[in-house]
Write a protein that holds these residues in place. Structure first.
Motif, PDB file in Angstrom:
ATOM      1  N   PRO A   8      -9.180  -0.108  -3.589  1.00  0.00           N
ATOM      2  CA  PRO A   8      -8.243   0.999  -3.368  1.00  0.00           C
ATOM      3  C   PRO A   8      -7.899   1.755  -4.656  1.00  0.00           C
ATOM      4  O   PRO A   8      -8.345   1.372  -5.742  1.00  0.00           O
ATOM      5  CB  PRO A   8      -7.012   0.287  -2.797  1.00  0.00           C
ATOM      6  N   ALA A   9      -7.104   2.809  -4.500  1.00  0.00           N
ATOM      7  CA  ALA A   9      -6.737   3.676  -5.623  1.00  0.00           C
ATOM      8  C   ALA A   9      -6.083   2.889  -6.759  1.00  0.00           C
ATOM      9  O   ALA A   9      -5.221   2.039  -6.515  1.00  0.00           O
ATOM     10  CB  ALA A   9      -5.774   4.757  -5.121  1.00  0.00           C
ATOM     11  N   ALA A  10      -6.541   3.177  -7.971  1.00  0.00           N
ATOM     12  CA  ALA A  10      -5.966   2.594  -9.196  1.00  0.00           C
ATOM     13  C   ALA A  10      -6.018   1.067  -9.235  1.00  0.00           C
ATOM     14  O   ALA A  10      -5.163   0.429  -9.848  1.00  0.00           O
ATOM     15  CB  ALA A  10      -4.536   3.096  -9.398  1.00  0.00           C
ATOM     16  N   LYS A  13     -10.923  -0.122 -10.919  1.00  0.00           N
ATOM     17  CA  LYS A  13     -12.380  -0.018 -10.761  1.00  0.00           C
ATOM     18  C   LYS A  13     -13.073   0.689 -11.930  1.00  0.00           C
ATOM     19  O   LYS A  13     -14.043   0.175 -12.458  1.00  0.00           O
ATOM     20  CB  LYS A  13     -12.749   0.740  -9.487  1.00  0.00           C
ATOM     21  N   THR A  31     -18.214   7.228  -8.393  1.00  0.00           N
ATOM     22  CA  THR A  31     -18.401   8.147  -7.255  1.00  0.00           C
ATOM     23  C   THR A  31     -17.106   8.903  -6.961  1.00  0.00           C
ATOM     24  O   THR A  31     -17.133  10.008  -6.437  1.00  0.00           O
ATOM     25  CB  THR A  31     -18.890   7.401  -5.995  1.00  0.00           C
ATOM     26  N   ALA A  33     -15.281  10.248  -9.179  1.00  0.00           N
ATOM     27  CA  ALA A  33     -15.343  11.459 -10.014  1.00  0.00           C
ATOM     28  C   ALA A  33     -16.126  12.550  -9.295  1.00  0.00           C
ATOM     29  O   ALA A  33     -15.817  13.744  -9.420  1.00  0.00           O
ATOM     30  CB  ALA A  33     -15.988  11.134 -11.357  1.00  0.00           C
ATOM     31  N   VAL A  95      -7.841  15.098  -2.870  1.00  0.00           N
ATOM     32  CA  VAL A  95      -9.161  14.468  -2.821  1.00  0.00           C
ATOM     33  C   VAL A  95      -9.452  13.654  -1.551  1.00  0.00           C
ATOM     34  O   VAL A  95     -10.553  13.710  -1.010  1.00  0.00           O
ATOM     35  CB  VAL A  95      -9.418  13.626  -4.110  1.00  0.00           C
ATOM     36  N   ARG A 105     -19.562  13.975   2.344  1.00  0.00           N
ATOM     37  CA  ARG A 105     -20.043  12.602   2.141  1.00  0.00           C
ATOM     38  C   ARG A 105     -21.568  12.545   2.208  1.00  0.00           C
ATOM     39  O   ARG A 105     -22.204  11.875   1.423  1.00  0.00           O
ATOM     40  CB  ARG A 105     -19.435  11.626   3.163  1.00  0.00           C
ATOM     41  N   ASP A 127     -17.070   3.059  -0.709  1.00  0.00           N
ATOM     42  CA  ASP A 127     -18.060   2.709   0.321  1.00  0.00           C
ATOM     43  C   ASP A 127     -19.385   2.310  -0.317  1.00  0.00           C
ATOM     44  O   ASP A 127     -20.433   2.471   0.283  1.00  0.00           O
ATOM     45  CB  ASP A 127     -18.286   3.925   1.242  1.00  0.00           C
ATOM     46  N   ILE A 128     -19.343   1.836  -1.548  1.00  0.00           N
ATOM     47  CA  ILE A 128     -20.600   1.550  -2.249  1.00  0.00           C
ATOM     48  C   ILE A 128     -21.272   0.303  -1.643  1.00  0.00           C
ATOM     49  O   ILE A 128     -22.448   0.339  -1.288  1.00  0.00           O
ATOM     50  CB  ILE A 128     -20.379   1.393  -3.783  1.00  0.00           C
ATOM     51  N   ARG A 153      -1.405   3.493 -13.189  1.00  0.00           N
ATOM     52  CA  ARG A 153      -1.738   4.910 -13.071  1.00  0.00           C
ATOM     53  C   ARG A 153      -0.718   5.769 -13.835  1.00  0.00           C
ATOM     54  O   ARG A 153      -1.076   6.792 -14.410  1.00  0.00           O
ATOM     55  CB  ARG A 153      -1.798   5.291 -11.578  1.00  0.00           C
ATOM     56  N   ARG A 176      -2.797   7.667  -0.014  1.00  0.00           N
ATOM     57  CA  ARG A 176      -4.228   7.898  -0.213  1.00  0.00           C
ATOM     58  C   ARG A 176      -5.027   6.712   0.363  1.00  0.00           C
ATOM     59  O   ARG A 176      -6.037   6.907   1.030  1.00  0.00           O
ATOM     60  CB  ARG A 176      -4.503   8.079  -1.708  1.00  0.00           C
ATOM     61  N   ASP A 180      -7.876   6.862   3.198  1.00  0.00           N
ATOM     62  CA  ASP A 180      -9.210   6.336   2.882  1.00  0.00           C
ATOM     63  C   ASP A 180      -9.616   5.188   3.816  1.00  0.00           C
ATOM     64  O   ASP A 180     -10.796   5.022   4.125  1.00  0.00           O
ATOM     65  CB  ASP A 180      -9.259   5.822   1.424  1.00  0.00           C
ATOM     66  N   ARG A 183     -10.061   6.651   7.832  1.00  0.00           N
ATOM     67  CA  ARG A 183     -10.930   7.781   8.206  1.00  0.00           C
ATOM     68  C   ARG A 183     -12.126   7.270   9.031  1.00  0.00           C
ATOM     69  O   ARG A 183     -12.484   6.081   8.940  1.00  0.00           O
ATOM     70  CB  ARG A 183     -11.403   8.531   6.957  1.00  0.00           C
TER      71      ARG A 183
END
Ligand code: CDP
Length: 225
Positions: A8-10, A13, A31, A33, A95, A105, A127-128, A153, A176, A180, A183
Protein backbone atom coordinates in the motif's frame (compact mmCIF):
# COMPACT_ATOMS: atom_id res chain seq x y z
CA UNK A 1 16.14 -12.79 -11.40
CA UNK A 2 12.89 -10.85 -11.46
CA UNK A 3 11.87 -9.36 -8.11
CA UNK A 4 8.34 -7.99 -7.57
CA UNK A 5 7.58 -5.73 -4.61
CA UNK A 6 4.01 -4.61 -3.89
CA UNK A 7 2.24 -2.88 -1.03
CA UNK A 8 0.00 0.00 0.00
CA UNK A 9 0.83 3.72 -0.14
CA UNK A 10 4.00 4.78 1.68
CA UNK A 11 4.79 1.27 2.90
CA UNK A 12 8.45 1.88 2.00
CA UNK A 13 8.42 0.15 -1.39
CA UNK A 14 10.39 2.77 -3.33
CA UNK A 15 13.22 3.27 -0.84
CA UNK A 16 13.56 -0.44 -0.18
CA UNK A 17 13.25 -1.57 -3.80
CA UNK A 18 15.86 1.00 -4.86
CA UNK A 19 18.30 -0.28 -2.22
CA UNK A 20 17.72 -3.94 -3.07
CA UNK A 21 18.29 -3.16 -6.77
CA UNK A 22 21.50 -1.33 -5.92
CA UNK A 23 22.80 -4.27 -3.86
CA UNK A 24 22.06 -6.70 -6.68
CA UNK A 25 23.15 -4.29 -9.41
CA UNK A 26 19.71 -4.76 -11.02
CA UNK A 27 17.49 -2.31 -12.80
CA UNK A 28 14.96 -0.54 -10.54
CA UNK A 29 11.49 0.34 -11.85
CA UNK A 30 8.92 2.34 -9.89
CA UNK A 31 5.60 1.70 -11.63
CA UNK A 32 3.94 4.23 -9.30
CA UNK A 33 6.15 6.90 -10.89
CA UNK A 34 4.70 5.90 -14.28
CA UNK A 35 1.09 6.29 -13.06
CA UNK A 36 2.11 9.59 -11.49
CA UNK A 37 3.68 10.82 -14.75
CA UNK A 38 0.45 10.07 -16.68
CA UNK A 39 -1.49 11.81 -13.89
CA UNK A 40 0.75 14.89 -14.08
CA UNK A 41 0.29 15.06 -17.84
CA UNK A 42 -3.50 14.58 -17.56
CA UNK A 43 -3.64 17.44 -15.08
CA UNK A 44 -1.52 19.62 -17.37
CA UNK A 45 -3.94 18.92 -20.24
CA UNK A 46 -6.91 19.58 -17.93
CA UNK A 47 -8.28 16.06 -18.39
CA UNK A 48 -11.12 15.01 -16.10
CA UNK A 49 -10.08 11.87 -14.15
CA UNK A 50 -13.52 10.36 -14.92
CA UNK A 51 -13.07 10.88 -18.68
CA UNK A 52 -11.87 7.42 -19.75
CA UNK A 53 -11.53 8.42 -23.42
CA UNK A 54 -9.33 11.41 -22.64
CA UNK A 55 -7.17 9.35 -20.24
CA UNK A 56 -6.81 6.68 -22.93
CA UNK A 57 -5.65 9.33 -25.39
CA UNK A 58 -2.96 10.56 -22.96
CA UNK A 59 -1.74 7.02 -22.17
CA UNK A 60 -1.62 6.04 -25.85
CA UNK A 61 0.03 9.26 -26.99
CA UNK A 62 2.85 9.45 -24.48
CA UNK A 63 5.22 6.85 -23.17
CA UNK A 64 6.93 7.21 -19.84
CA UNK A 65 10.67 6.65 -19.81
CA UNK A 66 13.41 6.56 -17.20
CA UNK A 67 16.77 8.21 -17.82
CA UNK A 68 19.89 8.42 -15.69
CA UNK A 69 21.16 11.94 -14.93
CA UNK A 70 24.09 12.38 -12.55
CA UNK A 71 23.60 8.78 -11.37
CA UNK A 72 19.98 9.61 -10.43
CA UNK A 73 16.94 8.10 -12.13
CA UNK A 74 14.68 10.74 -13.72
CA UNK A 75 11.18 10.23 -15.10
CA UNK A 76 10.36 11.66 -18.53
CA UNK A 77 7.11 12.06 -20.42
CA UNK A 78 6.95 13.63 -23.87
CA UNK A 79 10.55 14.84 -23.48
CA UNK A 80 9.78 16.65 -20.22
CA UNK A 81 11.60 15.73 -17.00
CA UNK A 82 8.66 15.51 -14.58
CA UNK A 83 10.45 13.87 -11.65
CA UNK A 84 10.08 16.89 -9.38
CA UNK A 85 6.31 17.17 -9.98
CA UNK A 86 5.33 13.56 -9.28
CA UNK A 87 4.88 13.71 -5.51
CA UNK A 88 2.92 16.95 -5.14
CA UNK A 89 -0.36 16.93 -3.16
CA UNK A 90 -2.22 17.50 -6.47
CA UNK A 91 -0.80 14.36 -8.12
CA UNK A 92 -1.27 12.44 -4.83
CA UNK A 93 -4.96 13.32 -4.80
CA UNK A 94 -5.55 12.41 -8.48
CA UNK A 95 -3.33 9.39 -9.13
CA UNK A 96 -5.59 6.60 -7.81
CA UNK A 97 -8.44 7.83 -10.01
CA UNK A 98 -6.21 7.83 -13.08
CA UNK A 99 -4.85 4.37 -12.14
CA UNK A 100 -8.42 2.94 -12.26
CA UNK A 101 -8.52 3.51 -16.01
CA UNK A 102 -8.39 0.28 -18.03
CA UNK A 103 -6.69 2.03 -20.99
CA UNK A 104 -4.04 3.64 -18.80
CA UNK A 105 -3.26 0.30 -17.13
CA UNK A 106 -3.11 -1.53 -20.45
CA UNK A 107 -0.55 0.90 -21.84
CA UNK A 108 1.59 1.06 -18.71
CA UNK A 109 1.57 -2.71 -18.11
CA UNK A 110 2.84 -3.16 -21.69
CA UNK A 111 5.68 -0.70 -21.03
CA UNK A 112 6.45 -2.31 -17.65
CA UNK A 113 6.69 -5.80 -19.15
CA UNK A 114 9.00 -4.56 -21.84
CA UNK A 115 11.20 -2.88 -19.19
CA UNK A 116 11.58 -6.28 -17.49
CA UNK A 117 12.39 -8.22 -20.68
CA UNK A 118 16.15 -8.19 -20.12
CA UNK A 119 15.68 -9.73 -16.62
CA UNK A 120 17.59 -8.69 -13.48
CA UNK A 121 15.00 -6.18 -12.40
CA UNK A 122 13.38 -5.04 -9.16
CA UNK A 123 9.94 -3.65 -9.98
CA UNK A 124 7.59 -2.17 -7.38
CA UNK A 125 3.94 -1.15 -7.39
CA UNK A 126 0.50 -2.56 -6.61
CA UNK A 127 -0.04 -5.33 -9.19
CA UNK A 128 3.49 -6.45 -10.02
CA UNK A 129 3.32 -9.90 -8.40
CA UNK A 130 -0.32 -10.45 -9.35
CA UNK A 131 -0.48 -9.15 -12.94
CA UNK A 132 2.55 -7.43 -14.47
CA UNK A 133 5.22 -10.01 -13.61
CA UNK A 134 3.18 -13.01 -12.52
CA UNK A 135 6.21 -15.26 -13.08
CA UNK A 136 8.55 -13.21 -10.87
CA UNK A 137 11.17 -15.31 -9.07
CA UNK A 138 10.59 -13.55 -5.74
CA UNK A 139 7.44 -11.70 -4.66
CA UNK A 140 7.38 -9.43 -1.61
CA UNK A 141 4.35 -7.71 -0.06
CA UNK A 142 5.26 -4.81 2.23
CA UNK A 143 2.86 -3.41 4.82
CA UNK A 144 3.05 -0.95 7.73
CA UNK A 145 0.51 0.64 10.05
CA UNK A 146 -1.32 3.70 8.67
CA UNK A 147 0.22 5.87 11.41
CA UNK A 148 3.76 4.80 10.56
CA UNK A 149 3.15 5.26 6.84
CA UNK A 150 1.76 8.78 7.41
CA UNK A 151 4.76 9.64 9.60
CA UNK A 152 7.19 8.48 6.89
CA UNK A 153 5.34 10.31 4.12
CA UNK A 154 5.19 13.55 6.20
CA UNK A 155 8.99 13.48 6.51
CA UNK A 156 9.44 12.68 2.83
CA UNK A 157 7.10 15.50 1.77
CA UNK A 158 8.83 17.95 4.11
CA UNK A 159 12.17 17.13 2.53
CA UNK A 160 10.60 18.13 -0.80
CA UNK A 161 9.22 21.39 0.64
CA UNK A 162 5.57 20.29 1.00
CA UNK A 163 3.92 20.48 4.41
CA UNK A 164 0.90 18.43 5.45
CA UNK A 165 -0.41 17.32 8.86
CA UNK A 166 -0.05 13.66 9.82
CA UNK A 167 -3.79 13.39 10.44
CA UNK A 168 -4.60 14.62 6.95
CA UNK A 169 -2.04 12.27 5.45
CA UNK A 170 -3.50 9.26 7.30
CA UNK A 171 -6.92 10.13 5.82
CA UNK A 172 -5.44 10.50 2.34
CA UNK A 173 -3.36 7.31 2.46
CA UNK A 174 -6.27 5.25 3.77
CA UNK A 175 -8.51 6.71 1.07
CA UNK A 176 -5.96 5.94 -1.68
CA UNK A 177 -5.53 2.36 -0.35
CA UNK A 178 -9.31 1.95 -0.45
CA UNK A 179 -9.55 3.05 -4.09
CA UNK A 180 -6.50 0.91 -5.04
CA UNK A 181 -7.79 -2.22 -3.25
CA UNK A 182 -11.39 -2.05 -4.42
CA UNK A 183 -10.98 -1.10 -8.09
CA UNK A 184 -12.13 -3.59 -10.73
CA UNK A 185 -8.84 -3.87 -12.67
CA UNK A 186 -5.74 -5.24 -10.92
CA UNK A 187 -6.64 -4.27 -7.35
CA UNK A 188 -3.93 -4.07 -4.73
CA UNK A 189 -3.70 -7.50 -3.13
CA UNK A 190 -0.98 -9.86 -1.94
CA UNK A 191 0.08 -12.29 -4.69
CA UNK A 192 0.00 -16.04 -4.11
CA UNK A 193 3.41 -17.10 -2.88
CA UNK A 194 4.43 -13.57 -1.88
CA UNK A 195 6.40 -13.06 1.36
CA UNK A 196 4.62 -10.57 3.58
CA UNK A 197 6.78 -8.18 5.62
CA UNK A 198 5.31 -5.75 8.16
CA UNK A 199 7.82 -2.88 8.20
CA UNK A 200 6.26 -1.09 11.20
CA UNK A 201 9.06 -0.38 13.69
CA UNK A 202 11.73 -1.83 11.39
CA UNK A 203 14.57 0.19 9.92
CA UNK A 204 15.10 0.38 6.16
CA UNK A 205 18.28 -1.68 6.51
CA UNK A 206 16.47 -4.40 8.50
CA UNK A 207 13.85 -4.76 5.77
CA UNK A 208 16.47 -4.71 2.99
CA UNK A 209 18.44 -7.44 4.81
CA UNK A 210 15.29 -9.56 5.21
CA UNK A 211 14.51 -9.26 1.49
CA UNK A 212 18.12 -10.08 0.53
CA UNK A 213 17.88 -13.20 2.71
CA UNK A 214 14.66 -14.25 0.93
CA UNK A 215 16.25 -13.61 -2.49
CA UNK A 216 19.39 -15.57 -1.60
CA UNK A 217 17.35 -18.51 -0.29
CA UNK A 218 15.12 -18.54 -3.39
CA UNK A 219 18.12 -18.38 -5.67
CA UNK A 220 19.87 -21.23 -3.80
CA UNK A 221 16.78 -23.44 -3.90
CA UNK A 222 16.25 -22.73 -7.63
CA UNK A 223 19.84 -23.77 -8.31
CA UNK A 224 19.43 -26.96 -6.26
CA UNK A 225 16.43 -28.03 -8.40
O1 CDP B 1 4.72 5.85 -3.18
P1 CDP B 1 3.27 5.63 -2.95
O2 CDP B 1 3.05 4.40 -2.19
O3 CDP B 1 2.55 6.81 -2.46
O4 CDP B 1 2.56 5.34 -4.32
P2 CDP B 1 3.16 4.98 -5.72
O5 CDP B 1 3.81 3.65 -5.67
O6 CDP B 1 3.95 6.14 -6.23
O7 CDP B 1 1.82 4.81 -6.57
C1 CDP B 1 0.93 5.90 -6.73
C2 CDP B 1 -0.42 5.38 -7.15
O8 CDP B 1 -0.31 4.80 -8.45
C3 CDP B 1 -1.04 4.29 -6.28
O9 CDP B 1 -1.77 4.81 -5.18
C4 CDP B 1 -1.95 3.56 -7.27
O10 CDP B 1 -3.17 4.23 -7.42
C5 CDP B 1 -1.18 3.69 -8.57
N1 CDP B 1 -0.41 2.48 -8.91
C6 CDP B 1 -1.08 1.42 -9.46
O11 CDP B 1 -2.30 1.45 -9.59
N2 CDP B 1 -0.40 0.31 -9.87
C7 CDP B 1 0.93 0.23 -9.72
N3 CDP B 1 1.57 -0.86 -10.16
C8 CDP B 1 1.64 1.29 -9.13
C9 CDP B 1 0.93 2.40 -8.71
Amino acid sequence: MIIAIDGPAASGKSTIARKVAKKLNYRYVSTGAMYRAITYRSHKEKVDVYDEKALARIAQKYSVTFVKKNSEQRVMIDGEDVTDYLYTPKVDSMVSFVARSVAVREQLVKQQRSLSKAGDVVMEGRDIGTVVLENADVKIFLTASAKERARRRTKELESRGHYCSEERLIRELVNRDKIDSTRKVSPLTKACGAFSIDTTGKTIEEVVDLIMQIINESSASAKAK
